[in-house]
Motif scaffolding. Structure first.
Motif, PDB file in Angstrom:
ATOM      1  N   GLU A  58       3.031   9.393 -11.506  1.00 33.86           N
ATOM      2  CA  GLU A  58       4.392   8.840 -11.466  1.00 33.86           C
ATOM      3  C   GLU A  58       4.635   8.087 -10.162  1.00 33.86           C
ATOM      4  O   GLU A  58       5.230   7.004 -10.151  1.00 33.86           O
ATOM      5  N   ILE A  59       4.143   8.643  -9.043  1.00 34.69           N
ATOM      6  CA  ILE A  59       4.292   7.975  -7.744  1.00 34.69           C
ATOM      7  C   ILE A  59       3.523   6.660  -7.732  1.00 34.69           C
ATOM      8  O   ILE A  59       4.011   5.629  -7.251  1.00 34.69           O
ATOM      9  N   ALA A  60       2.307   6.671  -8.274  1.00 40.23           N
ATOM     10  CA  ALA A  60       1.489   5.458  -8.305  1.00 40.23           C
ATOM     11  C   ALA A  60       2.113   4.383  -9.180  1.00 40.23           C
ATOM     12  O   ALA A  60       1.973   3.182  -8.905  1.00 40.23           O
ATOM     13  N   ASP A  61       2.803   4.778 -10.254  1.00 37.38           N
ATOM     14  CA  ASP A  61       3.462   3.802 -11.116  1.00 37.38           C
ATOM     15  C   ASP A  61       4.662   3.148 -10.419  1.00 37.38           C
ATOM     16  O   ASP A  61       4.964   1.974 -10.658  1.00 37.38           O
ATOM     17  N   LYS A  62       5.336   3.905  -9.562  1.00 37.86           N
ATOM     18  CA  LYS A  62       6.558   3.406  -8.921  1.00 37.86           C
ATOM     19  C   LYS A  62       6.281   2.659  -7.616  1.00 37.86           C
ATOM     20  O   LYS A  62       7.074   1.816  -7.207  1.00 37.86           O
ATOM     21  N   HIS A  63       5.148   2.984  -6.944  1.00 34.01           N
ATOM     22  CA  HIS A  63       4.905   2.430  -5.607  1.00 34.01           C
ATOM     23  C   HIS A  63       3.489   1.858  -5.509  1.00 34.01           C
ATOM     24  O   HIS A  63       2.551   2.374  -6.125  1.00 34.01           O
ATOM     25  N   GLU A  64       3.364   0.809  -4.724  1.00 33.19           N
ATOM     26  CA  GLU A  64       2.070   0.155  -4.518  1.00 33.19           C
ATOM     27  C   GLU A  64       1.260   0.937  -3.501  1.00 33.19           C
ATOM     28  O   GLU A  64       1.688   1.135  -2.369  1.00 33.19           O
ATOM     29  N   LEU A  65       0.084   1.391  -3.897  1.00 30.34           N
ATOM     30  CA  LEU A  65      -0.777   2.173  -3.033  1.00 30.34           C
ATOM     31  C   LEU A  65      -1.960   1.334  -2.581  1.00 30.34           C
ATOM     32  O   LEU A  65      -2.499   0.529  -3.345  1.00 30.34           O
ATOM     33  N   VAL A  66      -2.381   1.541  -1.344  1.00 29.91           N
ATOM     34  CA  VAL A  66      -3.418   0.708  -0.728  1.00 29.91           C
ATOM     35  C   VAL A  66      -4.793   1.029  -1.294  1.00 29.91           C
ATOM     36  O   VAL A  66      -5.170   2.192  -1.440  1.00 29.91           O
ATOM     37  N   ARG A 102      -6.316   0.957  -4.098  1.00 30.57           N
ATOM     38  CA  ARG A 102      -6.621   1.579  -5.381  1.00 30.57           C
ATOM     39  C   ARG A 102      -5.841   0.890  -6.488  1.00 30.57           C
ATOM     40  O   ARG A 102      -4.701   0.478  -6.307  1.00 30.57           O
ATOM     41  N   THR A 103      -6.475   0.791  -7.632  1.00 32.56           N
ATOM     42  CA  THR A 103      -5.792   0.218  -8.797  1.00 32.56           C
ATOM     43  C   THR A 103      -5.405   1.291  -9.799  1.00 32.56           C
ATOM     44  O   THR A 103      -4.682   1.041 -10.741  1.00 32.56           O
ATOM     45  N   ASP A 104      -5.945   2.512  -9.581  1.00 27.29           N
ATOM     46  CA  ASP A 104      -5.604   3.596 -10.494  1.00 27.29           C
ATOM     47  C   ASP A 104      -5.014   4.755  -9.696  1.00 27.29           C
ATOM     48  O   ASP A 104      -4.745   4.643  -8.509  1.00 27.29           O
ATOM     49  N   VAL A 105      -4.835   5.871 -10.347  1.00 24.40           N
ATOM     50  CA  VAL A 105      -4.232   7.035  -9.703  1.00 24.40           C
ATOM     51  C   VAL A 105      -5.221   7.648  -8.716  1.00 24.40           C
ATOM     52  O   VAL A 105      -6.402   7.848  -9.050  1.00 24.40           O
ATOM     53  N   PRO A 106      -4.788   7.966  -7.483  1.00 20.82           N
ATOM     54  CA  PRO A 106      -5.695   8.584  -6.507  1.00 20.82           C
ATOM     55  C   PRO A 106      -6.215   9.925  -7.012  1.00 20.82           C
ATOM     56  O   PRO A 106      -5.576  10.610  -7.808  1.00 20.82           O
ATOM     57  N   GLU A 107      -7.396  10.279  -6.523  1.00 20.83           N
ATOM     58  CA  GLU A 107      -7.985  11.561  -6.884  1.00 20.83           C
ATOM     59  C   GLU A 107      -7.667  12.589  -5.807  1.00 20.83           C
ATOM     60  O   GLU A 107      -7.642  12.289  -4.621  1.00 20.83           O
ATOM     61  N   GLY A 108      -7.445  13.815  -6.250  1.00 17.50           N
ATOM     62  CA  GLY A 108      -7.160  14.882  -5.313  1.00 17.50           C
ATOM     63  C   GLY A 108      -8.424  15.432  -4.687  1.00 17.50           C
ATOM     64  O   GLY A 108      -9.527  15.324  -5.241  1.00 17.50           O
ATOM     65  N   VAL A 109      -8.264  16.022  -3.500  1.00 15.20           N
ATOM     66  CA  VAL A 109      -9.382  16.646  -2.785  1.00 15.20           C
ATOM     67  C   VAL A 109      -9.111  18.147  -2.757  1.00 15.20           C
ATOM     68  O   VAL A 109      -8.202  18.607  -2.055  1.00 15.20           O
ATOM     69  N   PRO A 110      -9.867  18.936  -3.530  1.00 17.77           N
ATOM     70  CA  PRO A 110      -9.611  20.383  -3.562  1.00 17.77           C
ATOM     71  C   PRO A 110     -10.202  21.083  -2.344  1.00 17.77           C
ATOM     72  O   PRO A 110     -11.200  20.640  -1.772  1.00 17.77           O
ATOM     73  N   SER A 111      -9.560  22.166  -1.957  1.00 15.21           N
ATOM     74  CA  SER A 111     -10.101  22.980  -0.871  1.00 15.21           C
ATOM     75  C   SER A 111     -11.210  23.872  -1.402  1.00 15.21           C
ATOM     76  O   SER A 111     -11.300  24.139  -2.612  1.00 15.21           O
ATOM     77  N   ASP A 112     -12.062  24.359  -0.507  1.00 18.97           N
ATOM     78  CA  ASP A 112     -13.193  25.182  -0.926  1.00 18.97           C
ATOM     79  C   ASP A 112     -12.745  26.487  -1.567  1.00 18.97           C
ATOM     80  O   ASP A 112     -13.427  27.015  -2.458  1.00 18.97           O
TER      81      ASP A 112
END
Length: 710
Positions: free
Chosen positions: A99-107, A109-119
């Protein structure tokens, strides 16, 4: 008949001059009003307003503002659940980020950012960088609030913690604190000064006069500060404008206390208020001018600093002091003369009366003990100050960005969650700006640099390319610092910035500024004191005293900041700023004391008697002024930023030490011990009759002067 005309003309002048001064001030305020109202419009708390002017991180921030979309906003979404995230939690996170990526221009990336999980599976991190067109302070804050609105929305499940951090969110939260430096700081300062003036003057009317005049001076200073910004581009930040207000009320009230005290004294000797005020200005004017000049020159030395926040504070602080000086030496006397003796009610100083003597005068008792055993008092005081200064060894290291708030906002708690979940992982980008034609080579070099986890190209424009770098080590750790320094060494022609790089530059620049500004302040203050006191020994004594006070005040800070207040670090600029303020402001009280001591010596008093009389007559005024100045700076301890709390604490404690220990006991004891040598090599240093002279021309002791009314 000629005498009658002269008397009539004199009476007209006495009536006309105060009204003329009042009229001029009304006209001045009318001219200033449009500019004073605009100061808030040019006040900014951007990164570049606080960074070193020539540092890499400053160049990065400036170039980023010129790139397409302006300066980027870096955010981190942090999803956390104790015991581990569920599949539903990850779905919620993905849906919100989409939803954030649809509303705002992100540097980048053209798609939704991927999350980084903790160990350990408890945390999921989404780094986001937005470069929407026109991203300035207001739009940045709107972006942060919108992202937080989505993150805290209905999709969040019970037990799932969602926080928005990153440098953009941190800047928004800091901006809220700086906004509180406007109205709340002013109102609190006025209330504190008003309460102290009521207690000092014990009059239902008199306290209001200097307070109103200080308010007028503050309004004038706002107009002048706006003019400096428009003419010379002077930086106006929340910190510098807040300190300007404190200086107007603190220093201005000090000058008012000295003038009113001398005016009350002269009203007992002179019948007409106009003549009494003229005598008061003649008597204390040089000391007030010298003290304000000392503060102004000391603050202007900050122009030699490379740190934008320090350099911008110099002119604004000077404006505050000079506006307070002008108001207290013109508007205040005019109002007091127009109000007449009744302004002192119920303690009206009657013409020809003697002031009521207290059975026990505190400052007379202090002077008596200093006079009996000056060397013992001096040695004891020096040992005490030295012992307190040892507390500086306990000062915590440089404060990190996440530790710079008294009450932790969401951006800081998000950083703490990340630090626990990713103990060996970078969680905020390092910004690299590389020349466009060398961007690919720079990217390859960055990825080969030890300590770099990942690097990705972002925006390009105006011959520059932005590269976002993630380090392997935690933010502001020794490992990340080594990575930043390595990048700066390897990347020729590129600039390395970002939050951690900014902190490195702040520390390095403050160290450099201290080595330059401190000697400038000392030399400038010494020259002013030498010119005023016509001596070398007395100025050196005063400067040594305030330097000792500075060390002791910092030492007390070291005993309080960590163990008592729980602060994790100190602002890199604390030492320099507290030195400038304590030396410049602390010398004020030395000037008041030594100038009166010199007056008594010129009137024929012996050295010991001159020192004790000066303490007895100025002690209460200096004590009152010190309390007011300390209280105004103590207002900063109620603000939400650690650096402001620390600055206000050190200056307030230093002023109190200076007022009740150094000025009263140590300077007086040193003057008694040195006797005439304190005025060396001036004429007052010679014994009467030595070399055919008896020092400088002396005046007979003053007697109460009765001036008959025409």
């Amino acid at each position: 008949m000629g005498a009658g005309k002269a008397t009539t003309a004199s009476k007209r002048r006495r009536r006309a001059v105060p009204w003329a001064v009042l009229g001029l001030w009304i006209a001045l305020l009318a001219l200033t009003a449009p500019f004073a109202a605009k100061l808030a419009d040019v006040q900014h708390d951007r990164v570049t307003d606080y960074l070193p002017a020539s540092a890499d991180s400053t160049q990065v921030a400036k170039i980023q503002e010129q790139l397409p979309g302006g300066e980027s906003t870096e955010l981190v979404l942090v999803y956390h659940r104790e015991g581990g995230l569920s599949g539903a939690d990850r779905e919620t996170a993905a849906r919100q980020v989409e939803e954030i990526a649809d509303k705002h221009e992100l540097v980048g990336r053209t798609d939704v950012p991927e999350g980084v999980p903790s160990d350990d599976g408890t945390t999921l991190m989404y780094p986001l960088v937005s470069n929407e067109p026109g991203t300035d302070e207001e739009l940045r804050d709107a972006l942060v609030e919108d992202v937080r609105g989505i993150a805290h929305g209905q999709d969040a499940r019970d037990g799932l913690s969602v926080e928005v951090g990153g440098t953009g969110a941190l800047a928004t939260d800091a901006g809220k604190v700086y906004d509180s430096l406007g109205g709340p700081l002013l109102y609190t300062t006025v209330a504190v000064v008003a309460l102290l003036l009521v207690l000092i003057y014990r009059s239902p009317v008199l306290w209001l006069v200097p307070l109103v005049v200080a308010g007028v001076a503050d309004y004038l200073s706002m107009g002048v500060a706006y003019g400096l910004n428009q003419t010379f581009g002077t930086t106006v930040s929340g910190q510098s404008s807040g300190v300007m207000t404190i200086l107007v009320f603190g220093a201005g009230t000090d000058y008012a206390l000295l003038l009113v005290s001398r005016y009350r004294e002269e009203l007992r000797r002179v019948e007409r208020p106009y003549d009494a005020m003229t005598a008061a200005l003649r008597g204390c004017g040089p000391a007030v001018l010298a003290s304000s000049g000392t503060v102004a020159v000391g603050l202007l030395c900050l122009l030699a600093a490379d740190l934008n926040s320090s350099r911008g504070m110099g002119p604004l602080g000077t404006v505050g002091v000079l506006c307070a000086l002008i108001a207290m030496l013109t508007l205040l006397p005019a109002i007091l003369v127009l109000l007449g003796r009744r302004v002192f009610w119920p303690l009206v100083p009657a013409f020809g009366s003697e002031p009521k003597q207290r059975r026990r005068n505190l400052f007379a008792a202090m002077g008596s003990s200093a006079g009996r055993r000056p060397l013992t008092v001096l040695a004891t005081g020096a040992v005490l100050l030295g012992a307190l200064a040892l507390g500086t060894l306990n000062l915590p290291g440089p404060v990190k960005q996440e530790d710079s708030f008294v009450d932790k906002p969401e951006a800081v708690t998000a950083m703490e969650t990340l630090a626990r979940a990713y103990p060996q992982h970078g969680t905020q980008p390092i910004d690299v700006i590389a020349p466009g034609e060398r961007a690919d080579r720079a990217l390859a070099a960055i990825r080969d640099t030890r300590g770099v986890e990942s690097a990705e190209k972002g925006r390009t424009g105006d011959g520059w390319t932005e590269i976002s770098v993630i380090a392997r080590d935690a933010p502001q750790s020794a490992g990340e610092t080594a990575t930043i320094r390595a990048l700066r060494t390897e990347l020729e022609g590129s600039y390395v910035g970002g939050a951690s790089a900014q902190q490195i530059d702040l520390e390095d620049t403050n160290s450099r500024d201290t080595k330059i500004v401190v000697p400038l302040v000392l030399v400038s203050v010494l020259l002013i004191l030498i010119g005023l006191l016509r001596s070398l020994v007395a100025p050196l004594l005063l400067v040594a005293a305030v330097v000792a006070v500075w060390g002791a005040a910092l030492g007390i800070g070291g005993l309080v900041f960590g163990p008592v207040l729980g602060f994790e670090g100190t602002d890199p600029g604390l030492g320099l700023l507290s030195f400038v303020f304590l030396v410049a402001l602390g010398v004020d009280y030395g000037i008041f004391l030594m100038h009166r001591m010199r007056e008594e010596s010129l009137a024929g008093a012996e050295p010991v008697a001159a020192a004790l009389t000066a303490l007895r007559t100025t002690g209460s005024v200096i004590a009152s002024a010190g309390l007011v100045l300390a209280a105004t700076f103590a207002v900063l301890t109620n603000m939400g930023l650690v650096q402001l709390v620390e600055l206000g604490f050190v200056i307030a404690v230093g002023v109190l030490l200076d007022t009740f220990l150094v000025r009263t006991y140590l300077v007086t004891s040193a003057s008694v011990a040195l006797r005439r040598k304190v005025w060396w090599p001036g004429a007052l240093s010679r014994e009467p009759g030595e070399g055919g002279r008896s020092g400088e021309p002396t005046e007979p002791p003053r007697q109460p002067e009765r001036v008959a009314a025409p």
